[in-house]
Design a protein around this motif. Structure first.
Motif, PDB file in Angstrom:
ATOM      1  N   MET A  82       0.840  -1.198   0.000  1.00 33.37           N
ATOM      2  CA  MET A  82       0.000   0.000   0.000  1.00 33.37           C
ATOM      3  C   MET A  82       0.875   1.248   0.000  1.00 33.37           C
ATOM      4  N   ASN A  83       0.394   2.284  -0.688  1.00 33.14           N
ATOM      5  CA  ASN A  83       1.102   3.552  -0.733  1.00 33.14           C
ATOM      6  C   ASN A  83       1.314   4.067   0.698  1.00 33.14           C
ATOM      7  N   LYS A  84       2.587   4.173   1.092  1.00 39.16           N
ATOM      8  CA  LYS A  84       2.912   4.573   2.460  1.00 39.16           C
ATOM      9  C   LYS A  84       2.401   5.967   2.782  1.00 39.16           C
ATOM     10  N   ARG A  85       2.405   6.847   1.781  1.00 41.81           N
ATOM     11  CA  ARG A  85       1.968   8.218   2.025  1.00 41.81           C
ATOM     12  C   ARG A  85       0.492   8.260   2.411  1.00 41.81           C
ATOM     13  N   ILE A  86      -0.326   7.374   1.859  1.00 40.94           N
ATOM     14  CA  ILE A  86      -1.751   7.348   2.194  1.00 40.94           C
ATOM     15  C   ILE A  86      -1.938   7.042   3.672  1.00 40.94           C
ATOM     16  N   ILE A 117      -3.360  17.879  -3.780  1.00 40.64           N
ATOM     17  CA  ILE A 117      -4.528  17.270  -3.133  1.00 40.64           C
ATOM     18  C   ILE A 117      -5.246  16.338  -4.103  1.00 40.64           C
ATOM     19  N   PHE A 118      -5.433  16.784  -5.339  1.00 37.26           N
ATOM     20  CA  PHE A 118      -6.065  15.913  -6.329  1.00 37.26           C
ATOM     21  C   PHE A 118      -5.261  14.634  -6.525  1.00 37.26           C
ATOM     22  N   ASN A 119      -3.956  14.757  -6.623  1.00 33.83           N
ATOM     23  CA  ASN A 119      -3.121  13.575  -6.859  1.00 33.83           C
ATOM     24  C   ASN A 119      -3.166  12.614  -5.684  1.00 33.83           C
ATOM     25  N   ALA A 120      -3.262  13.144  -4.455  1.00 34.34           N
ATOM     26  CA  ALA A 120      -3.382  12.276  -3.288  1.00 34.34           C
ATOM     27  C   ALA A 120      -4.709  11.517  -3.308  1.00 34.34           C
ATOM     28  N   ILE A 121      -5.773  12.203  -3.690  1.00 33.49           N
ATOM     29  CA  ILE A 121      -7.076  11.539  -3.841  1.00 33.49           C
ATOM     30  C   ILE A 121      -6.980  10.433  -4.886  1.00 33.49           C
ATOM     31  N   GLN A 122      -6.403  10.757  -6.021  1.00 37.50           N
ATOM     32  CA  GLN A 122      -6.291   9.793  -7.110  1.00 37.50           C
ATOM     33  C   GLN A 122      -5.438   8.592  -6.724  1.00 37.50           C
TER      34      GLN A 122
END
Length: 350
Positions: free
Chosen positions: A1-5, A334-339
């Motif tokens: 899983m993406n660690k940043r999430i 922010i959009f890229n984090a959502i995506q």
């Protein structure tokens, strides 16, 4: 899983990412996916041009080919006033910057007013899909009646090259039945011209605030608003994520069933949002949630909302003030984090 999430989610990470929905099974949901048009929409009465326009939106941007959507909506200049909306970042008084943000952020589509999209349509209509919002509640008339009124026609949206039309109905308001009739007719016209339809299913009634609690975003009442929305053939439903439940019981109006609260929902936000999906014909019409108003913890709230939507069986997020009231670079982040949430295969439907 993406660690940043997981870092952004912080203390909410484990509870949301490990949750198993035991209310409405994921097997009953028509889940988003690369084949959603073929699997779900193609068996409906939607014509081939509607299918083509929907597929063009699903194929666009960073989420292209996933079946999930990330959309920039900007009609707040009317709904909240231009000053309230754009004073924090005045570049967005210029419609071109609204479209540029959607493109830079890798959005599937940009949703805005006839004026905004019409002002730049010849330059951008072939570069990113347009969703034209045809009705609004303007806040200059005093006292305000909280009534959505038509500002544009479906034909105008068609002429500027839109892939879809969007509209809002204030379900529960005194004017809601007229709005239902207007938008039902508009959606019929849109489908006949080959555009798909997006409905903002909002609640507006002072009686939905009772006992010191606001039930405008309760799972049971918003679920019914969604159910009314898909009845007039909205292809996608835009809804606020639920923050509570039991609106019917608190307001003491309308009809509900004890199983809604005992079996079909829990207090978990994923289960509450799953009930919203269920009222969208079990996901046949995609549920797109908003990320809430702009505030101090926008990145966390945006990613949180995305995880809840995806794990509930929703189709994506539509994010406005959290993104355009900031410098464009921050809005894109922010959009890229959502995506990234919807691109992460380890974040699955609960």
């Amino acid at each position: 899983m993406n660690k940043r999430i997981t870092e952004i989610l912080g203390k909410d990470s484990e509870a949301l990412l490990s949750h198993t929905c035991k209310t409405i099974s994921k097997d009953q949901i028509h889940c988003p996916g690369p084949d959603f048009i073929d699997r779900v929409v193609s068996v409906s009465d939607r014509g081939p041009r509607v299918l083509r326009n929907m597929q063009s939106v699903f194929d666009h941007g960073r989420l292209g080919g996933t079946g999930y959507l990330s959309i920039l909506p900007v009609d707040q200049g009317i709904e909240h006033s231009g000053g309230a909306s754009f004073a924090p970042n005045p570049i967005y008084f210029d419609p071109e910057n609204i479209v540029k943000l959607a493109i830079e952020a890798g959005c599937n589509a940009v949703a805005s007013t006839l004026g905004v999209l019409g002002a730049v349509s010849r330059k951008y209509a072939h570069k990113i899909p347009f969703i034209v919002k045809i009705n609004h509640n303007e806040l200059l008339s005093y006292p305000n009646s909280y009534d959505q009124r038509l500002f544009a026609s479906v034909e105008q949206a068609f002429e500027l090259g839109a892939a879809a039309v969007g509209a809002t109905i204030y379900f529960g308001s005194l004017e809601s039945r007229r709005q239902i009739e207007e938008i039902s007719q508009a959606f019929e016209t849109a489908h006949s011209l080959g555009m798909f339809t997006v409905l903002w299913c909002y609640l507006r009634n002072s009686e939905f605030k009772t006992g010191g609690t606001d039930y405008h975003a309760s799972a049971d009442l918003t679920g019914q608003a969604n159910h009314l929305g898909v009845t007039i053939e909205a292809d996608m439903i835009k809804q606020k994520q639920p923050v509570n439940n039991g609106g019917y019981n608190a307001v003491k109006f309308g009809k509900t069933h004890k199983d809604v609260y005992d079996k079909l929902t829990t207090d978990n936000p994923i289960d509450l949002t799953r009930y919203q999906v269920a009222n969208c014909y079990m996901g046949r019409s995609g549920l797109i949630n908003s990320g809430g108003a702009s505030g101090k913890n926008d990145m966390h709230q945006a990613v949180l909302s995305a995880v809840i939507n995806k794990r509930a069986g929703g189709m994506g997020l539509i994010s406005g003030r959290k993104t355009f009231q900031k410098p464009m670079k921050e809005g894109v982040e922010i959009f890229n984090a959502i995506q990234d949430v919807f691109l992460d295969d380890d974040i699955t439907i609960a």
